[in-house]
Design an enzyme around this catalytic site. Structure first.
Site, PDB file in Angstrom:
ATOM      1  N   CYS A  89       0.806  -1.225   0.000  1.00 48.87           N
ATOM      2  CA  CYS A  89       0.000   0.000   0.000  1.00 48.87           C
ATOM      3  C   CYS A  89       0.838   1.273   0.000  1.00 48.87           C
ATOM      4  CB  CYS A  89      -0.938   0.009   1.197  1.00 48.87           C
ATOM      5  SG  CYS A  89      -2.164  -1.310   1.178  1.00 48.87           S
ATOM      6  N   GLN A 153      -4.970  -9.244   6.056  1.00 55.08           N
ATOM      7  CA  GLN A 153      -5.095  -7.914   6.634  1.00 55.08           C
ATOM      8  C   GLN A 153      -6.347  -7.777   7.498  1.00 55.08           C
ATOM      9  OE1 GLN A 153      -4.470  -4.572   4.065  1.00 55.08           O
ATOM     10  NE2 GLN A 153      -2.702  -5.486   3.055  1.00 55.08           N
ATOM     11  N   HIS A 339      -9.150   3.790  -1.302  1.00 55.48           N
ATOM     12  CA  HIS A 339      -7.726   3.465  -1.155  1.00 55.48           C
ATOM     13  C   HIS A 339      -7.257   2.715  -2.402  1.00 55.48           C
ATOM     14  CE1 HIS A 339      -3.991   1.927   0.218  1.00 55.48           C
ATOM     15  NE2 HIS A 339      -4.416   0.946   1.001  1.00 55.48           N
ATOM     16  N   CYS A 369       0.304   1.944   6.661  1.00 59.88           N
ATOM     17  CA  CYS A 369       0.563   0.528   6.896  1.00 59.88           C
ATOM     18  C   CYS A 369       0.663  -0.190   5.555  1.00 59.88           C
ATOM     19  CB  CYS A 369      -0.539  -0.088   7.742  1.00 59.88           C
ATOM     20  SG  CYS A 369      -2.161  -0.077   6.975  1.00 59.88           S
ATOM     21  N   GLY A 371       1.244  -4.288   3.538  1.00 61.25           N
ATOM     22  CA  GLY A 371       1.269  -5.731   3.619  1.00 61.25           C
ATOM     23  C   GLY A 371       2.637  -6.242   4.033  1.00 61.25           C
TER      24      GLY A 371
END
Length: 384
Positions: A89, A153, A339, A369, A371
């Site tokens: 991300c 997640q 996102h 944050c 992965g």
């Protein structure tokens, strides 16, 4: 060592899954923000040393180095190269870090950082259709923590909520506030100067995912997504989205030669890792790391962008950092507007530097944050 400054930052209005941008190829979407960046700055694209581009799901329409493809689709000279970055991300935030680092090292004079993601066309996890990303040694290392499962997640967000005692009502109240702040920002015109018109999506002029009138009570009716007794659901998680953004980075000297006025100085950057099972707590240590590197305290920062992948992430971050909640995501966040993975870092930085300029805020901090239990954190300083 030369300084690196951001002289322009542009983005598309974020599109929701299957929405206004779904019919636009991601290479063309990326090309549109490159075109807009050149048009607004008046630079000759031939002067650009490199285009450093974030993209997460690099398969299908987003395969074969979309950075280079976007350069060519934009009609820029064939002499301009491009490279595509994947730090989950945080991909386009990492693209900015790489771009600024190359400028500060003296190897680049003028570079574009940005990213694109079309989650409508290349769904999240599309790469797993052709193979498994985790080998037996990695899964074996975390076998006990994973309980025979794999990294996820959604499960990480549930673990964070439990560890920090974040109830469903607290998460839903934060999520409703994200929508309210995004609506206020849109209505005030806060985003108008940064948005790029997309000819392939006429009429798409605002972030598409906003749900006006969202309340914690309405969100309370939604079914948990990952655990029947859990607290995470579609309304307190980020939306699946499409979008692109680009920033032009150079030195103050080169900016002056080109007649460009810097918006913000790249002050400090950091990247770090954390527990890959809980996965999403990385912004907490990354923030501490970048503040230490910058020689600043949390109270020195006037505005924060903490990506709202799931509501527990910024709330746990707030609990650990002690930041002023009024300065965190003042324009709403990904829960409200979406996102688009590889584009989000550049989108958030675009929002941040424009907000800092509009409000005269000296320092801004962005963190995301990622992965695998990672996070980027970046501090920028207003120029002028």
């Amino acid at each position: 060592m030369p300084e690196a400054v951001i002289v322009e930052a542009v983005r598309t209005p974020i599109g929701k899954r299957g929405g206004a941008l779904a019919g636009v190829h991601p290479v063309d979407l990326a090309a549109r923000v490159l075109e807009a960046l050149a048009a607004r700055t008046g630079i000759d694209p031939a002067l650009v040393d490199d285009v450093v581009w974030g993209c997460v799901s690099q398969v299908g329409d987003q395969s074969a180095n979309p950075a280079r493809s976007a350069v060519l689709a934009a009609g820029w000279p064939e002499t301009v190269p491009g490279t595509t970055v994947n730090r989950a991300c945080g991909s386009s935030q990492q693209a900015l870090d790489f771009a600024a680092g190359m400028v500060m090292s003296g190897q680049y004079d003028l570079v574009v950082a940005g990213g694109v993601e079309s989650m409508s066309r290349v769904p999240l996890g599309a790469g797993r259709d052709v193979g498994l990303p985790y080998g037996p040694r990695l899964l074996g290392r975390y076998e006990t923590e994973l309980g025979g499962g794999t990294f996820h997640q959604g499960r990480g967000a549930e673990l964070i909520a439990a560890k920090w005692g974040l109830t469903r009502s607290v998460l839903d109240e934060f999520s409703a506030l994200s929508h309210a702040r995004a609506a206020a920002a849109i209505d005030s015109g806060a985003f108008d100067g940064q948005l790029v018109t997309i000819p392939e999506a006429p009429g798409h002029t605002v972030d598409e995912g906003l749900r006006r009138g969202t309340t914690a009570e309405k969100l309370g009716a939604l079914t948990p997504s990952f655990d029947a007794g859990g607290v995470i659901h579609a309304g307190n998680a980020s939306q699946i989205s499409d979008g692109a953004a680009a920033l032009l980075v150079t030195t103050p000297t080169r900016a002056g030669e080109l007649g460009l006025t810097p918006i913000a100085r790249y002050h400090s950057g950091a990247v770090g890792g954390a527990d890959p099972v809980m996965m999403l707590t990385g912004p907490i240590p990354a923030t501490a790391k970048v503040l230490g590197r910058a020689g600043l305290s949390i109270d020195d920062i006037g505005a924060f962008e903490v990506n709202e992948a799931f509501a527990p992430i910024p709330l746990a971050w707030l609990a650990e950092t002690g930041a002023d909640p009024e300065r965190v995501n003042p324009l709403g966040g990904a829960i409200a507007v979406g996102h688009p993975l590889g584009a989000s870092g550049a989108i958030l930085m675009t929002r941040l530097v424009h907000h800092m300029r509009d409000r005269g805020i000296r320092y801004g901090l962005q963190t995301m944050c990622e992965g695998g239990g990672m996070a980027n954190a970046t501090v920028v300083e207003l120029v002028g």
